[in-house]
Design a protein around this motif. Structure first.
Motif, PDB file in Angstrom:
ATOM      1  N   ARG A 270       5.514   8.282   3.694  1.00 43.99           N
ATOM      2  CA  ARG A 270       6.793   8.504   2.636  1.00 43.99           C
ATOM      3  C   ARG A 270       7.277   9.755   2.949  1.00 43.99           C
ATOM      4  N   ILE A 271       6.555  10.820   3.269  1.00 41.85           N
ATOM      5  CA  ILE A 271       7.018  12.397   3.672  1.00 41.85           C
ATOM      6  C   ILE A 271       7.867  11.897   5.052  1.00 41.85           C
ATOM      7  N   LYS A 272       7.498  11.180   5.750  1.00 46.94           N
ATOM      8  CA  LYS A 272       8.532  11.086   7.110  1.00 46.94           C
ATOM      9  C   LYS A 272       9.620  10.390   6.766  1.00 46.94           C
TER      10      LYS A 272
ATOM     11  N   THR B  94       0.780  -1.175  -0.049  1.00 49.95           N
ATOM     12  CA  THR B  94      -0.063  -0.012   0.069  1.00 49.95           C
ATOM     13  C   THR B  94       0.833   1.213  -0.202  1.00 49.95           C
ATOM     14  N   TRP B  95       0.387   2.388  -0.505  1.00 50.51           N
ATOM     15  CA  TRP B  95       0.912   3.412  -0.583  1.00 50.51           C
ATOM     16  C   TRP B  95       0.485   4.463   0.475  1.00 50.51           C
ATOM     17  N   ASP B  96       1.242   4.775   1.343  1.00 50.11           N
ATOM     18  CA  ASP B  96       1.007   5.806   2.472  1.00 50.11           C
ATOM     19  C   ASP B  96       1.884   7.323   2.126  1.00 50.11           C
TER      20      ASP B  96
END
Length: 163
Positions: A144-146, A138-140
């Motif tokens: 990803r920013i963290k 899954t893409w979160d």
């Protein structure tokens, strides 16, 4: 006399080059599959114990309180996890047997050719495949920013006052 015995002993040790009867024990892929099977077995036993606890909770539920739905849900989910873990255990057992046969075959070929065994490239590709199989699907965006370290900088607050 001692020199002759040492020469004969050293020649006999060098001349004896027999193939390993259990080469799969040196195979890192085989050993990793064995470790995964043992881990799956532990998880299965733990989940079976959880199921016993959930079934006890279900039998102890007070009627007409609404708790029975949650207790039934926990039992059902536990049974589903047990089924999945049993399937995984069976898959790993089959995979271990196949790997054992493959290891013996590739070892005998490498032994006849005088090559090193096991092949380090095969182990590297196995590790890469295992890591990719275990990766999230899954893409979160927030995660990803963290990970990238973005969004952690503090922006200066506007000065108080104004118009």
């Amino acid at each position: 006399m001692r020199i002759i015995c040492l020469i004969i002993l050293s020649l006999s040790l060098v001349a004896c080059n027999k193939p390993d009867p259990n080469p799969e024990l040196k195979d890192p892929v085989y050993n990793d599959l064995h470790a995964s099977a043992a881990e799956a077995n532990q998880l299965l036993e733990a989940e079976r114990k959880n199921l016993e606890g959930f079934e006890k909770e279900l039998s102890d539920v007070v009627p007409q309180t609404g708790q029975i739905k949650y207790a039934q849900k926990r039992v059902r989910e536990s049974k589903e996890r047990i089924t999945r873990l049993e399937q995984e255990k069976q898959y790993l057992e089959l995979k271990i047997e196949a790997r054992k046969r493959e290891a013996k075959k590739s070892y005998s070929k490498a032994f006849k050719k005088g090559e090193t065994w096991p092949d380090p490239q095969e182990w590297d590709s196995y590790q890469t495949e295992k890591r990719l199989r275990g990766a999230k699907r899954t893409w979160d965006a927030k995660e990803r920013i963290k990970e990238a370290g973005l969004g952690q900088e503090k922006t200066p607050e506007p000065a108080a006052g104004g118009h």
